[in-house]
Enzyme design. Sequence first.
Site, mmCIF file in Angstrom:
data_model
loop_
_atom_site.group_PDB
_atom_site.id
_atom_site.type_symbol
_atom_site.label_atom_id
_atom_site.label_comp_id
_atom_site.label_asym_id
_atom_site.label_seq_id
_atom_site.Cartn_x
_atom_site.Cartn_y
_atom_site.Cartn_z
ATOM 1 N N GLY A 1 -9.983 -3.910 2.453
ATOM 2 C CA GLY A 1 -9.040 -3.795 3.568
ATOM 3 C C GLY A 1 -9.248 -2.506 4.341
ATOM 4 O O GLY A 1 -10.329 -1.905 4.319
ATOM 5 N N THR B 1 0.862 -1.164 0.000
ATOM 6 C CA THR B 1 0.000 0.000 0.000
ATOM 7 C C THR B 1 0.899 1.215 0.000
ATOM 8 O O THR B 1 2.039 1.121 0.419
ATOM 9 C CB THR B 1 -0.804 -0.015 1.318
ATOM 10 O OG1 THR B 1 -1.510 -1.237 1.401
ATOM 11 C CG2 THR B 1 -1.753 1.136 1.434
HETATM 12 N N1 ASP Z 1 -3.341 -2.624 4.206
HETATM 13 C C1 ASP Z 1 -3.557 -3.274 2.940
HETATM 14 C C2 ASP Z 1 -4.811 -4.086 3.029
HETATM 15 O O1 ASP Z 1 -5.018 -4.741 4.018
HETATM 16 C C3 ASP Z 1 -2.470 -4.158 2.480
HETATM 17 C C4 ASP Z 1 -1.067 -3.771 2.775
HETATM 18 O O2 ASP Z 1 -0.781 -2.658 3.182
HETATM 19 O O3 ASP Z 1 -0.179 -4.620 2.609
HETATM 20 O O4 ASP Z 1 -5.538 -4.112 2.071
#
Ligand code: ASP
Length: 334
Positions: free
Chosen positions: A215, A185
Amino acid sequence: MPRISRRDLLAAGVAAGAAAALPRQLARAAPPGVPISVSSGNGLRAVAKACERVAAGDRPVHAAVEGVSINEADPEDTTVGYGGLPNEEGVMELDACVMDGTRGLGGSVGGIRNIMHPSQVALRVMERTDHAMLVGHGAYRFARAHGFPHQDLLTEKARERWLSWKEGLSDRDDWLPPENKEGGTITCLTRAVDGRMGGSTTTSGLAFKLPGRIGDSPVIGAGLYVDDTAGAAGATGRGEACILTCASFLAVEEMRRGAAPTDAALAACKRIADRTREKRLRDDDGRPAFNVQIYCLRKDGTHGAAAIWSGGKYAVQDADGARKIEIAHLFERT
Ligand code: ASP
């Protein structure tokens, strides 16, 4: 083994036994007249762009979106937008949100398909609707109505990695070898010289997620929270944990109570660790079997970040220029 525990960490409630790293650089107030932007480790270009735009007079939230748009369009960034890793069916579903910390407004899109810049659509949701969140096909149709082009977002590289994941899923089907679950992200928090703040978080979500899974990135308070009377926070890592603890909101409220940004981020990580009760989510020592990173920018321009597990960096541009800084952590990875 635990490392040195700072007094402030104890004040933030970090339990004995939890290792806490000394942040390499303690937060310090920025001199007036300098825009500041903080991002996840993949956001060095984003913070530079955001500061440039805010210096040119853009609102901080617009500047943050300009910043993260670089990653959304980058096929080499397999965690955001174009080039991201798809859901379990090989389809890209993107999540993003924005927040204007001055006006108290936010907008988000969840599970949007075929649109390269979900952060820009989230901005339109904030500015051109009376809503805060649009999901799925409705978000797609809204984006199309605003002229965003329909695009195929699955790159060859991402398709091959999806295929390799599918092949490794089971030894009881006819698909053959594996890969780890991953995600990623970008979050970008930006402060103008007059103290106005804005931010954006955008992602392709956890790789190979169930179709329809949303998410933390599009959930205001989980993947992002900005209130320029206190500060801004954004999150990356296991979104479910950030949603269940309102992690970004929690970090901002810690700053409101006077916590330094690094300590606010550590407090949110600590809360996540404390609330991780399920055995399947814990390692043999009872610690979270996943990682979360929280990035903080306080209203006075000081910044910091923390993660559950050691090893990460965050990107920042401030009076000292653009660079990466080590993230504080609760537990040392061995
Ligand atoms: N936070 C993001 C999600 O859960 C994924 C990530 O940051 O790796 O969709």
